[in-house]
Motif scaffolding. Sequence first.
Motif, PDB file in Angstrom:
ATOM      1  N   THR A  38       0.955  -1.152  -0.070  1.00  0.00           N
ATOM      2  CA  THR A  38       0.053  -0.004  -0.106  1.00  0.00           C
ATOM      3  C   THR A  38       0.788   1.451  -0.126  1.00  0.00           C
ATOM      4  OG1 THR A  38      -1.666  -1.241   1.149  1.00  0.00           O
ATOM      5  CG2 THR A  38      -1.780   1.372   1.403  1.00  0.00           C
ATOM      6  N   GLN A 119      -5.156  -0.981 -11.138  1.00  0.00           N
ATOM      7  CA  GLN A 119      -6.042  -1.896 -11.840  1.00  0.00           C
ATOM      8  C   GLN A 119      -5.788  -3.315 -11.644  1.00  0.00           C
ATOM      9  OE1 GLN A 119      -9.061  -1.203 -12.854  1.00  0.00           O
ATOM     10  NE2 GLN A 119      -9.504  -3.193 -13.441  1.00  0.00           N
ATOM     11  N   ALA A 123      -6.545  -4.123  -6.020  1.00  0.00           N
ATOM     12  CA  ALA A 123      -7.512  -4.879  -5.007  1.00  0.00           C
ATOM     13  C   ALA A 123      -6.983  -5.642  -4.140  1.00  0.00           C
ATOM     14  CB  ALA A 123      -8.460  -5.418  -6.165  1.00  0.00           C
ATOM     15  N   THR A 124      -5.702  -6.203  -4.484  1.00  0.00           N
ATOM     16  CA  THR A 124      -4.903  -7.414  -3.928  1.00  0.00           C
ATOM     17  C   THR A 124      -4.094  -6.768  -2.767  1.00  0.00           C
ATOM     18  OG1 THR A 124      -5.009  -8.860  -5.692  1.00  0.00           O
ATOM     19  CG2 THR A 124      -3.430  -9.097  -3.851  1.00  0.00           C
ATOM     20  N   THR A 127      -5.952  -3.031   0.628  1.00  0.00           N
ATOM     21  CA  THR A 127      -7.140  -3.442   1.443  1.00  0.00           C
ATOM     22  C   THR A 127      -8.237  -2.534   1.743  1.00  0.00           C
ATOM     23  OG1 THR A 127      -6.180  -3.512   3.645  1.00  0.00           O
ATOM     24  CG2 THR A 127      -6.002  -5.478   2.240  1.00  0.00           C
ATOM     25  N   GLU A 129     -10.465  -0.155   0.445  1.00  0.00           N
ATOM     26  CA  GLU A 129     -11.221   0.361  -0.776  1.00  0.00           C
ATOM     27  C   GLU A 129     -11.368   2.067  -1.245  1.00  0.00           C
ATOM     28  OE1 GLU A 129     -15.167  -0.887  -3.490  1.00  0.00           O
ATOM     29  OE2 GLU A 129     -15.238  -1.401  -1.422  1.00  0.00           O
ATOM     30  N   ARG A 132      -8.035   3.057  -2.203  1.00  0.00           N
ATOM     31  CA  ARG A 132      -7.815   2.707  -3.545  1.00  0.00           C
ATOM     32  C   ARG A 132      -8.654   3.583  -4.471  1.00  0.00           C
ATOM     33  NH1 ARG A 132      -8.943  -2.367  -2.793  1.00  0.00           N
ATOM     34  NH2 ARG A 132     -11.155  -2.222  -3.898  1.00  0.00           N
ATOM     35  N   ASN A 133      -9.773   4.032  -4.227  1.00  0.00           N
ATOM     36  CA  ASN A 133     -10.640   4.753  -4.978  1.00  0.00           C
ATOM     37  C   ASN A 133     -10.212   6.235  -4.991  1.00  0.00           C
ATOM     38  OD1 ASN A 133     -12.392   2.766  -5.612  1.00  0.00           O
ATOM     39  ND2 ASN A 133     -13.814   3.105  -4.046  1.00  0.00           N
TER      40      ASN A 133
END
Length: 501
Positions: A38, A119, A123-124, A127, A129, A132-133
């Motif tokens: 991350t 992309q 997602a992996t 964690t 979300e 990530r967005n």
Amino acid sequence: MKKLTIFLLLLGIFGSCKMDLDQQPISDATSETFFQTTNDFVQGVNALYNGLQKYPDRLMNLSETRSDNLYAISDGGVRDWEGINSFHKTIASNPYVQEAWYTNYNVIFRVNNFLEQLQSKGATVITDEGLRNRMEGEAKFLRAFLYFDLLRYFGKVPLIDHVVSAEEAKTIPRSNVEDIYTFIIGDLNKAVETLPVPAGYAEADRGHANKYAAKMLLGLVYMTRSGPTLGIEGAGQASNEWSKAVEQFNEIIASNEFLLLDKYADIFSYNNERNKEVIFNIEYASGANPVVGSTFPWVLVPDNWFNSLGLGTQGGLTIRPVSNDFMGTYVTDDSRRPFCIQEGYIYNKVAENRPFIKKFVDVTKVPASRMDWPINYIVFRYSDLLLLKAECILNGAPGNSSTDVDAVVNQIRKRAGLTTELANVTKSQLMDERRREFIGEGLRWFDLIRSGTVEPVMKAWIAKEDQAKQMSDFQLNYILYPVPQSELDNSPGLYTQNPGY
């Protein structure tokens, strides 16, 4: 040709190496190796902002200098800005023109690489979300920002939304302006959907793009597309989307996140960054290694003024005088005049009486390195939003032109120390107020184009200002800059040069 790697980006290396569409993609091996955690993605998205470092300088060189605000005829040898100011036809190899193309595409390629990695692995690896967005929204905001910059300067440009090979790049033609707008709006809608409000960021990340910055840019995109076509393949599409712009601006106003400061000078204070008028700015940090400070404060300032104050040289620049026409727009007691404009100095017993813009210079904050000024650049501020909304109303968007527009303009004037209130403000009066409010911020050239007044204004201005007969005649083709000659040479026949060059 140098290949940029993620490692270099994370060091904040901005580089001046030539970048064009004939480039190798960022190393797949490097990307695959780097984006493992991350924190790697956090560092990756942070690095994307590095590509905005020279954006303010570009506004000074290509927008402010092109406009009727400056009469930048050099008197110390031919300077690169002179061809920009004087509407020369032979500027396809001008370094300022090339920088706008190469730097924007450089960062677009980085954004595309980041989004592909997000992309494929986000997602992996990530964690959270929401995080990530948010990263996707930041990257797409930046890509929209960069394409909008390219569109306004060059009109049609290659539309590239994925990592490409050198050979593939040589086959990608310039896209139609409408297709580029569709892409920009799509990216911005995603950014609006996923970006947090400013308070949604931790303090260390507050300089990142936020939801209101995306809305501000989206509103400006709608306004720019609504401008007249002027017979060129430029940003104006006569789309009449003034109401769509106002929708975006009203949501920002309703948030109560921003307000007008009481004093004009406080907006630009080195001790008041990220103030309540700032919707989005480009962040700089003085004293870092490598250097990540700003350079824009001295771009329009002659070295001899710094020398006259005993502060040493900055960019080795000669004066780019503010035009007599602009100086004539000030009325008595306008506090913006002494803050923004230096009207003369003496160096080595020689008087320089021509005025110049010193708006971003705090002489108590001059850094040890001229490349390392400790001040952020405000891209979007609340006063701009309010005046843009007023412009939309004058162009038919919902609102009471005789009440809402007058109220905004008079509020801006009152802050500047002007006591005479205007009634039934016209488009021309609004543009005049914007000219004084945003002198030195690179907005005037785009305002003239969007309002459809660029041709009569510039022709009359040249006739009045250019008594030395140093400038070329203005023509509408000069609204756009030429495609860099190196791009034409790199892929013969792929692009057609913009008319007039």
